[in-house]
Each structure stands twice: as structure tokens, then as C-alpha cells.
Design a protein around this motif. Structure first.
Motif, PDB file in Angstrom:
ATOM      1  N   MET A   1      30.236  -3.618 -27.610  1.00 14.09           N
ATOM      2  CA  MET A   1      31.185  -2.597 -27.183  1.00 14.09           C
ATOM      3  C   MET A   1      30.659  -1.251 -27.651  1.00 14.09           C
ATOM      4  SD  MET A   1      34.072  -1.885 -25.677  1.00 14.09           S
ATOM      5  CE  MET A   1      34.991  -3.387 -25.547  1.00 14.09           C
ATOM      6  N   LEU A   2      30.832  -0.258 -26.845  1.00 13.11           N
ATOM      7  CA  LEU A   2      30.363   1.087 -27.152  1.00 13.11           C
ATOM      8  C   LEU A   2      31.399   1.817 -27.977  1.00 13.11           C
ATOM      9  CD1 LEU A   2      28.237   3.298 -26.618  1.00 13.11           C
ATOM     10  CD2 LEU A   2      29.601   3.937 -24.660  1.00 13.11           C
ATOM     11  N   GLY A   3      30.967   2.526 -29.007  1.00 13.01           N
ATOM     12  CA  GLY A   3      31.879   3.291 -29.845  1.00 13.01           C
ATOM     13  C   GLY A   3      31.939   4.744 -29.429  1.00 13.01           C
ATOM     14  N   LEU A   4      33.090   5.345 -29.555  1.00 19.27           N
ATOM     15  CA  LEU A   4      33.293   6.781 -29.391  1.00 19.27           C
ATOM     16  C   LEU A   4      32.932   7.337 -28.024  1.00 19.27           C
ATOM     17  CD1 LEU A   4      31.986   7.904 -32.876  1.00 19.27           C
ATOM     18  CD2 LEU A   4      34.348   7.547 -32.185  1.00 19.27           C
ATOM     19  N   TRP A   5      33.269   6.630 -26.947  1.00 25.33           N
ATOM     20  CA  TRP A   5      33.108   7.225 -25.620  1.00 25.33           C
ATOM     21  C   TRP A   5      34.143   8.335 -25.477  1.00 25.33           C
ATOM     22  CZ3 TRP A   5      29.267   6.955 -22.400  1.00 25.33           C
ATOM     23  CH2 TRP A   5      28.499   5.812 -22.311  1.00 25.33           C
ATOM     24  N   ILE A   6      33.736   9.455 -24.964  1.00 29.76           N
ATOM     25  CA  ILE A   6      34.655  10.552 -24.664  1.00 29.76           C
ATOM     26  C   ILE A   6      34.610  10.737 -23.159  1.00 29.76           C
ATOM     27  CG2 ILE A   6      35.162  12.998 -25.005  1.00 29.76           C
ATOM     28  CD1 ILE A   6      33.537  12.729 -27.654  1.00 29.76           C
ATOM     29  N   SER A   7      35.756  10.645 -22.512  1.00 24.81           N
ATOM     30  CA  SER A   7      35.779  10.696 -21.066  1.00 24.81           C
ATOM     31  C   SER A   7      36.746  11.749 -20.558  1.00 24.81           C
ATOM     32  CB  SER A   7      36.204   9.337 -20.493  1.00 24.81           C
ATOM     33  OG  SER A   7      35.334   8.325 -20.906  1.00 24.81           O
ATOM     34  N   ALA A   8      36.405  12.338 -19.440  1.00 22.04           N
ATOM     35  CA  ALA A   8      37.296  13.258 -18.752  1.00 22.04           C
ATOM     36  C   ALA A   8      37.186  12.951 -17.266  1.00 22.04           C
ATOM     37  CB  ALA A   8      36.895  14.701 -19.022  1.00 22.04           C
ATOM     38  N   ALA A   9      38.274  13.049 -16.551  1.00 18.64           N
ATOM     39  CA  ALA A   9      38.225  12.734 -15.125  1.00 18.64           C
ATOM     40  C   ALA A   9      39.113  13.682 -14.347  1.00 18.64           C
ATOM     41  CB  ALA A   9      38.671  11.298 -14.890  1.00 18.64           C
ATOM     42  N   TRP A  10      38.755  13.845 -13.094  1.00 14.69           N
ATOM     43  CA  TRP A  10      39.554  14.630 -12.165  1.00 14.69           C
ATOM     44  C   TRP A  10      39.771  13.755 -10.956  1.00 14.69           C
ATOM     45  CZ3 TRP A  10      35.443  16.001 -14.991  1.00 14.69           C
ATOM     46  CH2 TRP A  10      35.635  17.003 -15.920  1.00 14.69           C
ATOM     47  N   GLY A  11      40.945  13.801 -10.374  1.00 16.74           N
ATOM     48  CA  GLY A  11      41.231  12.990  -9.203  1.00 16.74           C
ATOM     49  C   GLY A  11      42.194  11.875  -9.563  1.00 16.74           C
ATOM     50  N   ALA A  12      41.896  10.662  -9.119  1.00 17.54           N
ATOM     51  CA  ALA A  12      42.768   9.506  -9.329  1.00 17.54           C
ATOM     52  C   ALA A  12      42.761   9.087 -10.795  1.00 17.54           C
ATOM     53  CB  ALA A  12      42.292   8.364  -8.440  1.00 17.54           C
ATOM     54  N   GLY A  13      43.394   7.934 -11.100  1.00 18.21           N
ATOM     55  CA  GLY A  13      43.474   7.437 -12.466  1.00 18.21           C
ATOM     56  C   GLY A  13      42.105   7.272 -13.108  1.00 18.21           C
ATOM     57  N   LEU A  14      42.075   7.273 -14.420  1.00 18.96           N
ATOM     58  CA  LEU A  14      40.833   7.201 -15.187  1.00 18.96           C
ATOM     59  C   LEU A  14      40.395   5.755 -15.384  1.00 18.96           C
ATOM     60  CD1 LEU A  14      38.730   8.694 -16.941  1.00 18.96           C
ATOM     61  CD2 LEU A  14      40.324   8.466 -18.839  1.00 18.96           C
ATOM     62  N   PRO A  15      39.219   5.371 -14.878  1.00 20.73           N
ATOM     63  CA  PRO A  15      38.735   4.015 -15.119  1.00 20.73           C
ATOM     64  C   PRO A  15      38.266   3.858 -16.562  1.00 20.73           C
ATOM     65  CG  PRO A  15      37.157   5.256 -13.793  1.00 20.73           C
ATOM     66  CD  PRO A  15      38.335   6.146 -14.035  1.00 20.73           C
ATOM     67  N   SER A  16      38.267   2.621 -17.065  1.00 22.08           N
ATOM     68  CA  SER A  16      37.729   2.377 -18.400  1.00 22.08           C
ATOM     69  C   SER A  16      36.250   2.035 -18.270  1.00 22.08           C
ATOM     70  CB  SER A  16      38.495   1.260 -19.101  1.00 22.08           C
ATOM     71  OG  SER A  16      38.318   0.046 -18.417  1.00 22.08           O
ATOM     72  N   ILE A  17      35.493   2.444 -19.271  1.00 22.31           N
ATOM     73  CA  ILE A  17      34.044   2.248 -19.283  1.00 22.31           C
ATOM     74  C   ILE A  17      33.689   1.589 -20.597  1.00 22.31           C
ATOM     75  CG2 ILE A  17      31.810   3.401 -19.218  1.00 22.31           C
ATOM     76  CD1 ILE A  17      33.320   5.699 -17.746  1.00 22.31           C
ATOM     77  N   ALA A  18      32.870   0.549 -20.538  1.00 23.03           N
ATOM     78  CA  ALA A  18      32.456  -0.157 -21.752  1.00 23.03           C
ATOM     79  C   ALA A  18      31.014  -0.612 -21.600  1.00 23.03           C
ATOM     80  CB  ALA A  18      33.361  -1.361 -21.999  1.00 23.03           C
ATOM     81  N   ILE A  19      30.358  -0.811 -22.732  1.00 24.97           N
ATOM     82  CA  ILE A  19      29.030  -1.409 -22.754  1.00 24.97           C
ATOM     83  C   ILE A  19      29.212  -2.865 -23.173  1.00 24.97           C
ATOM     84  CG2 ILE A  19      26.785  -1.444 -23.903  1.00 24.97           C
ATOM     85  CD1 ILE A  19      27.004   0.961 -22.141  1.00 24.97           C
ATOM     86  N   GLU A  20      28.680  -3.779 -22.377  1.00 24.80           N
ATOM     87  CA  GLU A  20      28.710  -5.196 -22.720  1.00 24.80           C
ATOM     88  C   GLU A  20      27.286  -5.663 -22.950  1.00 24.80           C
ATOM     89  OE1 GLU A  20      32.685  -6.442 -20.204  1.00 24.80           O
ATOM     90  OE2 GLU A  20      30.826  -7.511 -19.826  1.00 24.80           O
ATOM     91  N   TRP A  21      27.121  -6.600 -23.884  1.00 24.68           N
ATOM     92  CA  TRP A  21      25.794  -7.096 -24.249  1.00 24.68           C
ATOM     93  C   TRP A  21      25.568  -8.470 -23.643  1.00 24.68           C
ATOM     94  CZ3 TRP A  21      22.680  -3.619 -26.176  1.00 24.68           C
ATOM     95  CH2 TRP A  21      23.234  -2.518 -26.796  1.00 24.68           C
ATOM     96  N   ARG A  22      24.382  -8.653 -23.097  1.00 28.22           N
ATOM     97  CA  ARG A  22      23.899  -9.959 -22.625  1.00 28.22           C
ATOM     98  C   ARG A  22      22.545 -10.150 -23.293  1.00 28.22           C
ATOM     99  NH1 ARG A  22      25.585  -7.973 -16.916  1.00 28.22           N
ATOM    100  NH2 ARG A  22      27.779  -8.520 -16.957  1.00 28.22           N
ATOM    101  N   GLY A  23      22.551 -10.838 -24.425  1.00 23.69           N
ATOM    102  CA  GLY A  23      21.327 -10.936 -25.216  1.00 23.69           C
ATOM    103  C   GLY A  23      21.023  -9.572 -25.808  1.00 23.69           C
ATOM    104  N   HIS A  98      35.422  11.726 -11.286  1.00 25.80           N
ATOM    105  CA  HIS A  98      34.196  12.098 -12.000  1.00 25.80           C
ATOM    106  C   HIS A  98      34.479  11.915 -13.485  1.00 25.80           C
ATOM    107  CE1 HIS A  98      30.383  14.225 -12.432  1.00 25.80           C
ATOM    108  NE2 HIS A  98      30.916  14.738 -13.521  1.00 25.80           N
ATOM    109  N   VAL A  99      33.709  11.051 -14.143  1.00 25.11           N
ATOM    110  CA  VAL A  99      33.929  10.724 -15.546  1.00 25.11           C
ATOM    111  C   VAL A  99      32.720  11.156 -16.359  1.00 25.11           C
ATOM    112  CG1 VAL A  99      34.419   8.869 -17.186  1.00 25.11           C
ATOM    113  CG2 VAL A  99      35.280   8.708 -14.846  1.00 25.11           C
ATOM    114  N   LEU A 100      32.959  11.894 -17.452  1.00 21.65           N
ATOM    115  CA  LEU A 100      31.907  12.270 -18.382  1.00 21.65           C
ATOM    116  C   LEU A 100      31.957  11.307 -19.560  1.00 21.65           C
ATOM    117  CD1 LEU A 100      32.499  16.125 -18.397  1.00 21.65           C
ATOM    118  CD2 LEU A 100      30.891  14.808 -16.992  1.00 21.65           C
ATOM    119  N   MET A 101      30.788  10.890 -20.066  1.00 20.38           N
ATOM    120  CA  MET A 101      30.731   9.904 -21.125  1.00 20.38           C
ATOM    121  C   MET A 101      29.796  10.413 -22.226  1.00 20.38           C
ATOM    122  SD  MET A 101      29.957   6.637 -18.668  1.00 20.38           S
ATOM    123  CE  MET A 101      28.520   7.412 -17.922  1.00 20.38           C
ATOM    124  N   ALA A 102      30.122  10.092 -23.475  1.00 23.51           N
ATOM    125  CA  ALA A 102      29.240  10.395 -24.597  1.00 23.51           C
ATOM    126  C   ALA A 102      29.614   9.510 -25.764  1.00 23.51           C
ATOM    127  CB  ALA A 102      29.349  11.866 -24.988  1.00 23.51           C
ATOM    128  N   GLY A 103      28.630   9.055 -26.521  1.00 23.98           N
ATOM    129  CA  GLY A 103      28.912   8.254 -27.694  1.00 23.98           C
ATOM    130  C   GLY A 103      27.655   7.609 -28.254  1.00 23.98           C
TER     131      GLY A 103
END
Length: 106
Positions: A1-23, A98-103
Motif C-alpha cells: 500500500m502506498l503511504g501519503l498519497w495527496i490527491s486533488a480532483a475536478w469534475g466527478a467524484g474522486l477515485p481512490s488510488i493505491a499501489i498493490e504489490w505482486r512479488g 484529473h487526479v494529482l498524486m504524490a507520496g
């Protein structure tokens, strides 16, 4: 799981964003907000930057829902943006988001 994502969006509802690990490999996963769905036939764009690298990908919403492979990012400071269309299930109205991400990836 990704820590400290900061997101901003314009338009419809805000989707969730995560990092998942496969190996050792990471994938960016996007989930629509409650009562909404990602427009599978609409274009989606992803930009991710880390350690002097920049990756930009164009795809459909359907491909985005499968996850975006991001390679080995553990311990990296990551930033980027995501553009997609999100649709309200009740009304069927879709809007661009449009979603901005950082972490830091743990």
C-alpha cells in the motif's frame, strides 16, 4: 500500500488510488467512488515520476481498471497525475476527472 498519497480532483467524484504489490512489482490500482464507475470505453492517461524517471501511458478506462504496472518503486518518492472519466451510476452522466498524486512508497 502506498503511504501519503495527496490527491486533488475536478469534475466527478474522486477515485481512490493505491499501489498493490505482486512479488517485487508494483501496480497502480484505481477504484471509482461509491455510486460511480470508471467509464471503461473512455480514454485514460497516467503520468508517474520517480528517481528522475518519467513514464506516461495512454489507455482506456477498461485497461486502467486492470491495474498499471509500475515496476520496483519501494522506498521511492513518487508523483504523478491521472486523467479518466467517472460516471454516476444513478444518472449515467460521465465527467472527466484529473487526479494529482504524490507520496513515498514504503
Amino acid at each position: 500500500m502506498l503511504g501519503l498519497w495527496i490527491s486533488a480532483a475536478w469534475g466527478a467524484g474522486l477515485p481512490s488510488i493505491a499501489i498493490e504489490w505482486r512479488g517485487d512489482e508494483a501496480s497502480l490500482m484505481v477504484t471509482a467512488p461509491a455510486g460511480h464507475e470508471i467509464a471503461e470505453d473512455s480514454p485514460a492517461d497516467v503520468r508517474v515520476e520517480w528517481a528522475g524517471r518519467r513514464v506516461t501511458m495512454a489507455m482506456t478506462g477498461s485497461e486502467l481498471l486492470q491495474g498499471v504496472e509500475l515496476w520496483r518503486l519501494r522506498g521511492e518518492q513518487v508523483e504523478g497525475e491521472l486523467t479518466l472519466s467517472v460516471c454516476d451510476k444513478a444518472s449515467g452522466v460521465c465527467a472527466p476527472v484529473h487526479v494529482l498524486m504524490a507520496g513515498e512508497v514504503p
